[in-house]
Motif scaffolding. Structure first.
Motif, PDB file in Angstrom:
ATOM      1  N   ASN A  52       0.831  -1.199   0.000  1.00 44.73           N
ATOM      2  CA  ASN A  52       0.000   0.000   0.000  1.00 44.73           C
ATOM      3  C   ASN A  52       0.869   1.254   0.000  1.00 44.73           C
ATOM      4  N   SER A  57      -1.628   2.821  -8.025  1.00 47.93           N
ATOM      5  CA  SER A  57      -2.714   3.604  -8.626  1.00 47.93           C
ATOM      6  C   SER A  57      -2.166   4.833  -9.330  1.00 47.93           C
ATOM      7  N   GLN A  98      -9.804   2.633  -9.016  1.00 45.74           N
ATOM      8  CA  GLN A  98     -10.015   1.759  -7.867  1.00 45.74           C
ATOM      9  C   GLN A  98     -11.410   1.933  -7.290  1.00 45.74           C
ATOM     10  N   ASP A 178      -7.396  -0.712 -12.144  1.00 42.01           N
ATOM     11  CA  ASP A 178      -6.900  -0.610 -10.781  1.00 42.01           C
ATOM     12  C   ASP A 178      -7.745  -1.490  -9.869  1.00 42.01           C
ATOM     13  N   GLU A 179      -7.175  -2.615  -9.473  1.00 44.56           N
ATOM     14  CA  GLU A 179      -7.861  -3.584  -8.612  1.00 44.56           C
ATOM     15  C   GLU A 179      -9.249  -3.942  -9.140  1.00 44.56           C
ATOM     16  N   THR A 181     -10.638  -6.672  -9.261  1.00 39.61           N
ATOM     17  CA  THR A 181     -11.277  -7.714  -8.450  1.00 39.61           C
ATOM     18  C   THR A 181     -11.782  -7.181  -7.119  1.00 39.61           C
ATOM     19  N   ASN A 182     -11.615  -5.877  -6.877  1.00 30.14           N
ATOM     20  CA  ASN A 182     -12.081  -5.263  -5.637  1.00 30.14           C
ATOM     21  C   ASN A 182     -13.586  -5.480  -5.459  1.00 30.14           C
ATOM     22  N   GLN A 189     -14.046 -12.922  -9.234  1.00 29.90           N
ATOM     23  CA  GLN A 189     -12.659 -12.522  -9.443  1.00 29.90           C
ATOM     24  C   GLN A 189     -12.049 -13.303 -10.611  1.00 29.90           C
ATOM     25  N   THR A 209      -3.607  -3.795 -11.629  1.00 36.47           N
ATOM     26  CA  THR A 209      -3.024  -3.864 -10.296  1.00 36.47           C
ATOM     27  C   THR A 209      -3.763  -4.927  -9.497  1.00 36.47           C
ATOM     28  N   LEU A 210      -2.996  -5.691  -8.733  1.00 37.52           N
ATOM     29  CA  LEU A 210      -3.558  -6.781  -7.935  1.00 37.52           C
ATOM     30  C   LEU A 210      -2.866  -6.826  -6.582  1.00 37.52           C
ATOM     31  N   HIS A 211      -3.517  -7.482  -5.633  1.00 40.27           N
ATOM     32  CA  HIS A 211      -2.898  -7.749  -4.341  1.00 40.27           C
ATOM     33  C   HIS A 211      -2.539  -9.225  -4.181  1.00 40.27           C
TER      34      HIS A 211
END
Length: 268
Positions: A52, A57, A98, A178-179, A181-182, A189, A209-211
């Motif tokens: 983070n 982003s 995001q 940006d994410e 799958t949020n 997902q 972007t992924l986590h």
């Protein structure tokens, strides 16, 4: 086709859809990513991972031209980004932020049709073709039949999928997400990333972007790891996405195991 096999495919001769030439990315006087060299070509998917606040982003917003790089040159489809008008650029690339707000009452179809606006002349209404493209995008994210629903009645995950549908309706060559799958459950997902992988295989370039490093390993060809100190690593998933690099990136121990022909990462 595995990520390793896709990464080994010959590189085409066409100009990269996204190219960074030693760019610095930052906000105010703070530089978060230093001297980034990057190429994303048609047919490929790049995953960006990092802790983070590292600038994931901000990097996407810079790639989209919403912020200027502090230094270096950014090219879209072979042209410096400064050479593009916003309208023409929006026909080539689409950004999924995001967080997406829906401040005004609108149906789901009307919301998704916003993705068609770069392709519609001023003072013209959306055509039947635009509506068909939007409905097809809704079907692709599993929201067929939701066209007349008020967007504010959707759940958080459904709204995220509707936002993805708007990006699909924009029909870009370059996707910046940006994410994506949020707020999505595990099934959605996978469906979202399979959908994006399909667009890459059909010739688009996808930057996401992924986590979750396991999702990156499963769907991406290449990965960009952004650290807190402005340094970065970029390359094929097989080369860069390792337990050692993830442990350094997140300052916590990662291990990897093999399962069903794939590598799985877990925190030890």
């Amino acid at each position: 086709m595995s990520a390793e096999a896709r990464a080994a495919l010959p590189v085409g001769v066409a100009a990269p859809l996204l190219e960074c030439r030693r760019i610095d990315i930052g906000i105010g006087s703070r530089t978060l990513v230093r001297q980034l060299d990057l190429q994303v070509r048609s047919g490929s998917m790049l995953a960006i991972l990092g802790p983070n606040g590292c600038g994931k982003s901000l990097s996407l917003h810079t790639f989209a031209g919403l912020r200027s790089a502090h230094a270096g040159e950014l090219r879209i489809c072979g042209r410096p980004i400064a050479d593009w008008t916003r309208r023409s650029l929006a026909r080539e690339l689409a950004l999924l932020p995001q967080n997406v707000e829906d401040p005004f009452p609108a149906t789901v179809l009307e919301t998704v049709l916003l993705g068609r606006h770069p392709h519609i002349a001023r003072w013209q209404w959306e055509s039947a073709l635009d509506a068909a493209i939007a409905s097809k995008a809704l079907a692709a994210v599993g929201l067929a039949g939701y066209e007349e629903r008020d967007v504010i009645t959707l759940s958080g995950g459904e709204r995220r999928r509707a936002a993805l549908a708007a990006v699909l309706a924009q029909t870009p060559r370059l996707f910046l997400l940006d994410e994506p799958t949020n707020q999505l459950d595990p099934n959605h997902q996978l469906e979202a990333l399979q959908l994006l992988r399909g667009h890459a295989d059909a010739g688009a370039a996808v930057v996401v972007t992924l986590h979750d490093p396991n999702l990156a390993a499963r769907f991406a060809d290449h990965v960009l790891l952004i650290g807190k100190d402005g340094h970065w690593r970029c390359g094929s998933v097989a080369e860069i996405l390792t337990a050692q690099h993830l442990s350094q990136l997140y300052e916590t121990r990662f291990e990897t195991v093999g399962f069903d022909g794939r590598r799985l990462f877990f925190q030890a």
